[in-house]
Design a protein around this motif. Sequence first.
Motif, PDB file in Angstrom:
ATOM      1  N   VAL A   9      -2.549  14.588  -0.080  1.00  0.00           N
ATOM      2  CA  VAL A   9      -3.228  13.505   0.772  1.00  0.00           C
ATOM      3  C   VAL A   9      -3.068  14.027   2.222  1.00  0.00           C
ATOM      4  CG1 VAL A   9      -2.681  11.161   1.424  1.00  0.00           C
ATOM      5  CG2 VAL A   9      -1.926  11.779  -0.782  1.00  0.00           C
ATOM      6  N   ARG A  10      -2.447  14.753   2.652  1.00  0.00           N
ATOM      7  CA  ARG A  10      -2.604  14.995   4.057  1.00  0.00           C
ATOM      8  C   ARG A  10      -3.988  15.640   4.493  1.00  0.00           C
ATOM      9  NH1 ARG A  10       1.889  18.716   5.987  1.00  0.00           N
ATOM     10  NH2 ARG A  10       2.995  16.925   5.328  1.00  0.00           N
ATOM     11  N   ALA A  11      -4.066  16.646   3.388  1.00  0.00           N
ATOM     12  CA  ALA A  11      -5.395  17.693   3.533  1.00  0.00           C
ATOM     13  C   ALA A  11      -6.573  16.760   3.275  1.00  0.00           C
ATOM     14  CB  ALA A  11      -5.216  18.725   2.222  1.00  0.00           C
ATOM     15  N   GLU A  12      -6.516  15.847   2.558  1.00  0.00           N
ATOM     16  CA  GLU A  12      -7.618  14.969   2.217  1.00  0.00           C
ATOM     17  C   GLU A  12      -7.926  14.071   3.452  1.00  0.00           C
ATOM     18  OE1 GLU A  12      -7.759  10.979  -0.603  1.00  0.00           O
ATOM     19  OE2 GLU A  12      -7.080  13.216  -1.590  1.00  0.00           O
ATOM     20  N   LEU A  13      -6.809  13.681   4.220  1.00  0.00           N
ATOM     21  CA  LEU A  13      -6.996  12.699   5.413  1.00  0.00           C
ATOM     22  C   LEU A  13      -7.534  13.589   6.433  1.00  0.00           C
ATOM     23  CD1 LEU A  13      -3.656  10.743   5.114  1.00  0.00           C
ATOM     24  CD2 LEU A  13      -5.907   9.851   5.000  1.00  0.00           C
ATOM     25  N   GLN A  14      -7.067  14.950   6.668  1.00  0.00           N
ATOM     26  CA  GLN A  14      -7.498  15.722   7.546  1.00  0.00           C
ATOM     27  C   GLN A  14      -8.941  16.145   7.483  1.00  0.00           C
ATOM     28  OE1 GLN A  14      -4.899  19.252   6.624  1.00  0.00           O
ATOM     29  NE2 GLN A  14      -3.214  18.371   8.258  1.00  0.00           N
ATOM     30  N   LEU A  21       0.724  -1.178   0.105  1.00  0.00           N
ATOM     31  CA  LEU A  21       0.064  -0.181  -0.158  1.00  0.00           C
ATOM     32  C   LEU A  21       0.977   1.260   0.102  1.00  0.00           C
ATOM     33  CD1 LEU A  21      -2.593  -0.977   2.713  1.00  0.00           C
ATOM     34  CD2 LEU A  21      -3.035  -1.108   0.353  1.00  0.00           C
ATOM     35  N   SER A  22       0.096   2.266  -0.518  1.00  0.00           N
ATOM     36  CA  SER A  22       1.200   3.704  -0.460  1.00  0.00           C
ATOM     37  C   SER A  22       0.993   4.312   1.145  1.00  0.00           C
ATOM     38  CB  SER A  22       0.434   4.579  -0.990  1.00  0.00           C
ATOM     39  OG  SER A  22      -0.818   5.191  -0.589  1.00  0.00           O
ATOM     40  N   GLY A  23       1.837   5.237   1.440  1.00  0.00           N
ATOM     41  CA  GLY A  23       1.833   5.766   2.570  1.00  0.00           C
ATOM     42  C   GLY A  23       0.475   6.256   3.201  1.00  0.00           C
ATOM     43  N   GLY A  24      -0.200   6.993   2.457  1.00  0.00           N
ATOM     44  CA  GLY A  24      -1.593   7.317   2.973  1.00  0.00           C
ATOM     45  C   GLY A  24      -2.711   6.331   3.234  1.00  0.00           C
ATOM     46  N   GLN A  25      -2.487   5.148   2.356  1.00  0.00           N
ATOM     47  CA  GLN A  25      -3.448   4.048   2.578  1.00  0.00           C
ATOM     48  C   GLN A  25      -2.841   3.308   3.827  1.00  0.00           C
ATOM     49  OE1 GLN A  25      -2.394   2.123  -1.422  1.00  0.00           O
ATOM     50  NE2 GLN A  25      -4.192   3.146  -2.331  1.00  0.00           N
ATOM     51  N   GLN A  26      -1.640   3.332   3.933  1.00  0.00           N
ATOM     52  CA  GLN A  26      -1.279   2.719   5.351  1.00  0.00           C
ATOM     53  C   GLN A  26      -1.614   3.324   6.463  1.00  0.00           C
ATOM     54  OE1 GLN A  26       2.867   1.553   5.784  1.00  0.00           O
ATOM     55  NE2 GLN A  26       2.892   0.801   3.625  1.00  0.00           N
TER      56      GLN A  26
END
Lengths: 250, 299
Positions: B170-175, B136-141
């Motif tokens: 990705v950070r913005a999305e996760l936030q 998986l990618s870092g964000g998916q992990q």
Amino acid sequence: MNLILQGLAWIFTPSHWVTSVGNVSISTRIGEHFYYTGVSLLVTVLIAVPIGLAIGHTGKGRGIAIVLSNASRALPTLGLLAVLILGVGIGLLPVAIVLVILGIPPLLAGVYSGLESVDRQTIDAARAMGMTELQILVKVEIPLGFELIFGGFRAATLQIIATVTLAAYYSLGGLGHYLVFGLAQNDYPQMVAGAILVIVLALAVDGILAVIQRFVVPGVSRGTTRQRRTARGGAIPPVAQSRTLIKEGQ
Amino acid sequence: MIEFRNVTKQFPDGTVAVDGFSLVIPSRQFTVFVGSSGCGKTTILRMINRMVEPTSGQVLIDDHDVATGDAVRLRRSIGYVMQQSGLLPHRRVIDNVATVPYLTGVSKKKGRQEAFGLLRTVGLDESLAYRYPAQLSGGQQQRVGVARALAVDPNILLMDEPFGAVDPLVRAELQTELLRLQRDLDKTVVFVTHDIDEAFLLGQHVVIFQKGGIIAQQGSPAEILANPASDFVASFIGADRGKRRLRVSDIAADNGELLLVDGNGHPAGVIETDDPRLGAGTGPKSRSVSNKTDQAGDA
Ligand SMILES: Nc1ncnc2c1ncn2[C@@H]1O[C@H](COP(=O)(O)OP(=O)(O)OP(=O)(O)O)[C@@H](O)[C@H]1O
Ligand SMILES: [Mg+2]
């Protein structure tokens, strides 16, 4: 070359595979060899695995283990066996003790370095999830360190198989019998036959263990080759072990 | 409510990471610890689930001293997400998510079933369920890490720089998704970061740390922005560098929007003109501005 052919001829002589008066068959010798190896290996595992797990899990006692391992490697095997036989008498016991002393260091090192190779973050996360120490050991450390642990087991097995030949010095049989007996009789083909048999046996066992290793190592190594390679790099190389075997076999 | 009472932590090597620390973290709110590296945020956070045991002082959850119970049971009841996802590399994604349920005796079938639901909750495609974490990618992990933390439906979720290692997009999305999750799930979240913008974006309650686990200021982002308690805080939130002082630029953008710039003259954004205080008639460009925002509002 000629001698090797003579040795092979000796092995393939049908009468050598039959037990008769004054002759013990090769298959019986192989059986004895396996028996000594198996018993010694079992005791080695029972001692080295728990200690190795304790050292690897807690990170304590590693220094002592290294010192003792090195000390025991420095012991002259044949001399130790002689002393033990003087002490406890001829039989399986002194031979097994010597073999166990030889088998413990590689297995012990394999077990604790296997556990040490596991990423600290992974263990920390497992603990933070609420795994007990035993669960961390069984579900995280052993599976992830298994490659190195099993490598240690293979090394110990080879070490023991090669050294069982010593049993014959005290008329305890095993494949070493052909080496000792052949030497005494100046029967070089028989000696070479013994050496070949020990080498083939050791390689066969190691090959079987290698195949087992491929199948029992947890999924991740099959998924990513990178981890597999790093784990190999740390293991005791089987090649170095087979050299000892040849040396001991002479 | 999580309460720290006069907590001190000295590590075996003599480092005093936290000295006489006291704090009350409100329930069902998003609290953010923010401060520069090495100021003791992780140490304090990990005292809540006893991954760090205080040398002295008490940590209480709902007036119950955490040190009196069983550490393993406590940890199973608290979700924990760390910077490096900390997933088990030899287990598939779906089984990683179900780690704690399995520990408590939930069957594989039921555990996986619930884990599928959690993967959806954190926005992961079911097709990833049977992969190993390394695939998986870092964000998916990180998403898997969040799903795993939610698996026991904990009241408390501890997150230690969970988005530190993913790229800004990705950070913005996760936030954004974390904010949604917090609204939906109504949990007490304690979140550690050293990014003040992330702190103000996510936190309802923000605690700014100084070296040695000293609280420089705590409060809502609005309170802190409006009234930095000290020069340290002002500097930390960027107020002293004019980063937080926005004004309308003299130069309007080419398309006629009102441009905002910070104290240093760097463009910070454009202005929404629905607010009557900014009303019409601020200049010849006001019409085109409101046109623009109407369009933006429709989009
Ligand atoms: N196990 C440990 N042993 C000794 N000192 C430690 C240990 N863990 C942390 N420290 C020290 O305690 C202090 C606080 O560390 P901590 O990890 O809590 O900081 P942090 O605010 O989380 O930093 P970062 O933002 O870099 O993660 C540091 O000075 C650190 O060196
Ligand atoms: Mg930290």
